[in-house]
Design an enzyme around this catalytic site. Structure first.
Site, short mmCIF file in Angstrom:
data_model
loop_
_atom_site.label_atom_id
_atom_site.label_comp_id
_atom_site.label_asym_id
_atom_site.label_seq_id
_atom_site.Cartn_x
_atom_site.Cartn_y
_atom_site.Cartn_z
N SER A 1 45.69 4.29 18.30
CA SER A 1 45.33 4.07 19.71
C SER A 1 45.57 2.63 20.15
O SER A 1 45.21 1.68 19.45
CB SER A 1 43.85 4.41 19.93
OG SER A 1 43.48 4.03 21.24
N THR B 1 39.76 10.31 23.44
CA THR B 1 41.11 10.87 23.43
C THR B 1 41.10 12.16 22.62
O THR B 1 40.04 12.67 22.25
CB THR B 1 42.12 9.80 22.93
OG1 THR B 1 43.44 10.32 23.05
CG2 THR B 1 41.86 9.38 21.49
N LYS C 1 38.20 15.56 24.48
CA LYS C 1 37.91 15.36 25.90
C LYS C 1 36.99 16.45 26.49
O LYS C 1 36.20 16.16 27.38
CB LYS C 1 39.22 15.28 26.70
CG LYS C 1 40.00 14.00 26.39
CD LYS C 1 41.23 13.86 27.27
CE LYS C 1 42.02 12.62 26.86
NZ LYS C 1 43.16 12.37 27.74
N ASN D 1 37.59 11.59 29.75
CA ASN D 1 38.14 10.57 28.84
C ASN D 1 37.31 9.30 28.93
O ASN D 1 37.67 8.27 28.38
CB ASN D 1 39.59 10.26 29.20
CG ASN D 1 39.70 9.47 30.49
OD1 ASN D 1 38.91 9.68 31.42
ND2 ASN D 1 40.65 8.57 30.57
N ASN E 1 54.54 26.84 33.32
CA ASN E 1 54.04 26.87 31.94
C ASN E 1 54.69 27.99 31.15
O ASN E 1 55.07 29.02 31.71
CB ASN E 1 52.52 27.05 31.95
CG ASN E 1 51.90 26.75 30.61
OD1 ASN E 1 52.26 25.75 29.98
ND2 ASN E 1 50.99 27.59 30.16
N MET F 1 54.07 12.27 30.15
CA MET F 1 52.74 11.71 29.97
C MET F 1 52.53 11.14 28.57
O MET F 1 51.59 10.38 28.34
CB MET F 1 51.66 12.76 30.32
CG MET F 1 51.53 12.91 31.84
SD MET F 1 50.51 14.28 32.42
CE MET F 1 48.97 13.93 31.62
#
Ligand code: ATR
Length: 269
Positions: free
Chosen positions: A14, A61, A65, A86, A150, A214
């Site tokens: 992270s 994270t 979440k 988050n 999706n 993302m």
């Protein structure tokens, strides 16, 4: 000194401790910000210990979440819409949960990358937790339309119907992506972080569109390369990470840190 932390599993990779340390330096403040590895089934216990021992706030994270959202005593509206958090903050009335991911994405797109959302035709690919967290803030920026595509069409349709009251949003399958020009295409699937291929029809990413992943760094490279080959401009999600961190810092401490120098330093590193 006020103590903060990011919870995750894994969490060693992270960048949040580094980002928040730089924010504090730039603001002339002193904070402590650690990375805490919680066991897969032990987030709630680990987070409760942190807050019981005086921890002020936490970022959360993957994969915690939804657990973070469940743990909180009170929640923001945007966290409730996302069904995930988050961001946690120890307040007088207990732990408060928020979701700063969508604000981070919108700030990165509009303020850092110059991508206008108002009136834009936007395609978001993926309908999991990552997508759910950013849909309300994207709709709040007044796009002409938001299409959620999706692999599992039913999940995209469900997600769209859940947010329809907030703006023009539709759910389709990957094969069902309409043959129209999208100004912005956001990859919110887990394919980048998992290193899996994403099969998108070639018309999804138009010439001169803007493509955004993302995920950041090497994980996003495949999607960005494909987008650039199609003639699109492209960016990874490093700016979103820094912007959601700035939003978190501002909510905890009441003053917003500058993001540009931190983003420049991370890109250089
Ligand atoms: P996250 O929290 O990262 O969003 P998630 O909630 O498990 O993770 O959601 C993963 C998303 O990536 C889903 O939209 C998933 O599609 P499905 O709903 O069909 O599972 C999408 N995804 C994962 N692997 C994929 C693949 N190989 N190709 C296309 N989409 C994929």
């Amino acid at each position: 000194m006020d103590r903060y932390a990011v919870f995750g599993n894994p969490v060693a990779h992270s960048l949040s401790p580094r980002i928040h340390a730089r924010f504090a330096e730039l603001m002339g403040e002193r904070i402590e910000y650690a990375a805490i590895l919680a066991p897969p089934d032990g987030f709630a216990r680990s987070a409760r210990e942190f807050f019981a021992s005086g921890g002020r706030g936490a970022n959360v994270t993957l994969p915690f979440k939804v657990d973070a959202y469940a743990l909180a005593a009170t929640r923001s509206e945007r966290a409730t819409l996302a069904g995930a958090a988050n961001f946690l903050y120890a307040r007088h009335d207990g732990v408060f949960a928020d979701n700063t991911d969508g604000a981070g994405l919108v700030a990165d797109l509009q303020a850092n990358l110059g991508v206008a959302l108002r009136g834009a035709n936007v395609l978001i690919v993926g309908a999991g937790g990552a997508a759910r967290g950013v849909i309300a803030p994207l709709l709040a920026a007044s796009p002409m339309r938001l299409v959620i595509a999706n692999r599992t069409e039913a999940t995209a349709r469900e997600l769209a119907s859940r947010f329809r009251a907030l703006g023009p949003v539709d759910g389709v399958s990957l094969e069902g992506i309409p043959r129209e020009r999208f100004d912005l295409v956001i990859n919110a699937t887990s394919t980048s972080t998992r290193g899996e291929p994403l099969s998108l029809p070639s018309h999804a990413i138009a010439r001169d569109a803007f493509a955004y992943d993302m995920a950041y760094g090497a994980a996003a490279a495949g999607f960005l390369e494909r987008a650039r080959a199609a003639g699109a401009r492209a960016a990874d999600g490093l700016g979103m990470l820094v912007e959601q961190a700035a939003e978190s810092y501002a909510l905890w401490r009441g003053r917003r840190p500058p993001t540009a120098p931190v983003l420049t330093e991370l890109r250089a590193a």
